[in-house]
Design an enzyme around this catalytic site. Structure first.
Site, short mmCIF file in Angstrom:
data_model
loop_
_atom_site.label_atom_id
_atom_site.label_comp_id
_atom_site.label_asym_id
_atom_site.label_seq_id
_atom_site.Cartn_x
_atom_site.Cartn_y
_atom_site.Cartn_z
N HIS A 1 -2.18 7.79 6.89
CA HIS A 1 -1.15 8.59 6.22
C HIS A 1 -1.76 9.90 5.68
CE1 HIS A 1 2.55 6.32 6.25
NE2 HIS A 1 1.99 5.23 5.74
N GLN B 1 3.02 9.92 1.25
CA GLN B 1 4.36 9.32 1.35
C GLN B 1 5.27 9.70 0.18
OE1 GLN B 1 2.47 5.27 2.11
NE2 GLN B 1 4.44 5.06 3.16
N GLY C 1 0.83 -1.20 0.00
CA GLY C 1 0.00 0.00 0.00
C GLY C 1 0.86 1.24 0.00
N HIS D 1 -4.42 1.92 7.62
CA HIS D 1 -3.04 2.41 7.67
C HIS D 1 -2.82 3.54 6.64
CE1 HIS D 1 1.49 1.43 7.89
NE2 HIS D 1 1.39 2.26 6.87
N GLU D 2 -3.34 3.33 5.43
CA GLU D 2 -3.11 4.33 4.36
C GLU D 2 -3.94 5.59 4.60
OE1 GLU D 2 -0.58 3.72 2.76
OE2 GLU D 2 -0.50 1.55 3.03
N CYS E 1 5.91 -0.27 7.14
CA CYS E 1 5.57 0.90 6.35
C CYS E 1 6.78 1.29 5.51
CB CYS E 1 5.21 2.06 7.28
SG CYS E 1 4.81 3.57 6.42
N LEU E 2 6.54 1.62 4.24
CA LEU E 2 7.65 2.00 3.35
C LEU E 2 8.34 3.27 3.84
CD1 LEU E 2 6.04 1.23 -0.13
CD2 LEU E 2 7.72 -0.13 1.14
NI NI Z 1 2.72 3.28 5.62
#
Ligand code: NI
Length: 167
Positions: A137, A51, A46, A133-134, A91-92
């Site tokens: 963000h 991000q 995701g 989660h997204e 998480c990236l």
């Molecule tokens: Ni993330």
């Protein structure tokens, strides 16, 4: 298509609250395909526009095993949540850190697709976690902020060390 640089925690731009997309046009569709390419390349399941330093409410997700089921959520909104599950998340933007977070087990989300058409989707399990989660963000929240201050400080130290080594 292009790969986009991913912001790393604790970059303050990860705390900017994204604004709704006013019109789903070619610019947004290009953003979606760049975000999808960036997510697959990372690799991740995701990615939120926040991000990649674009502060508009756009999310891409693919929780399929063979990476064949891209899901796009523009202006996503959770309209129902039910139950609780605790999942280990990564998480990236927080590379190498995996921590347990409690979230709703099932959610119902309303969003626009890449054509600007509204849809609703019921999600559970991993997909439900990923959606929550997204959307966090987009609201400027990174998953590690659910952890205790002690844990969060340890993570910050670890990431700062790593940044010095790779810089
Ligand atoms: Ni993330």
């Amino acid at each position: 298509m292009a790969l986009l640089p991913i912001l790393r925690y604790p970059d303050p731009r990860l705390h900017i609250r994204a604004t709704p997309v006013a019109a789903v046009d070619d610019r947004i569709r290009r953003l979606v395909s760049d975000m999808a390419e960036t997510m697959y390349e990372a690799p991740g399941i995701g990615l939120a526009a926040t991000q990649v330093d674009v502060h508009q409410r756009v999310v891409v997700i693919d929780v399929s095993e063979d990476k064949s089921a891209l899901q796009v959520f523009i202006n996503p909104e959770i309209i129902e949540r039910e139950g609780e599950q605790v999942c280990e998340e990564g998480c990236l933007s927080v590379p190498g850190i995996y921590e347990k977070v409690a979230r709703a087990e099932r959610v119902r989300v309303r969003a626009l697709d890449v054509e600007g058409k509204p849809f609703e989707l019921a999600a559970e399990g991993l997909l439900a976690v990923c959606i929550q989660h997204e959307i966090d963000h987009l609201d400027g929240k990174v998953f590690v902020e659910y952890l205790s201050n002690l844990k969060l400080n340890r993570i910050r130290t670890k990431l700062a060390k790593k940044a010095r080594i790779t810089a």
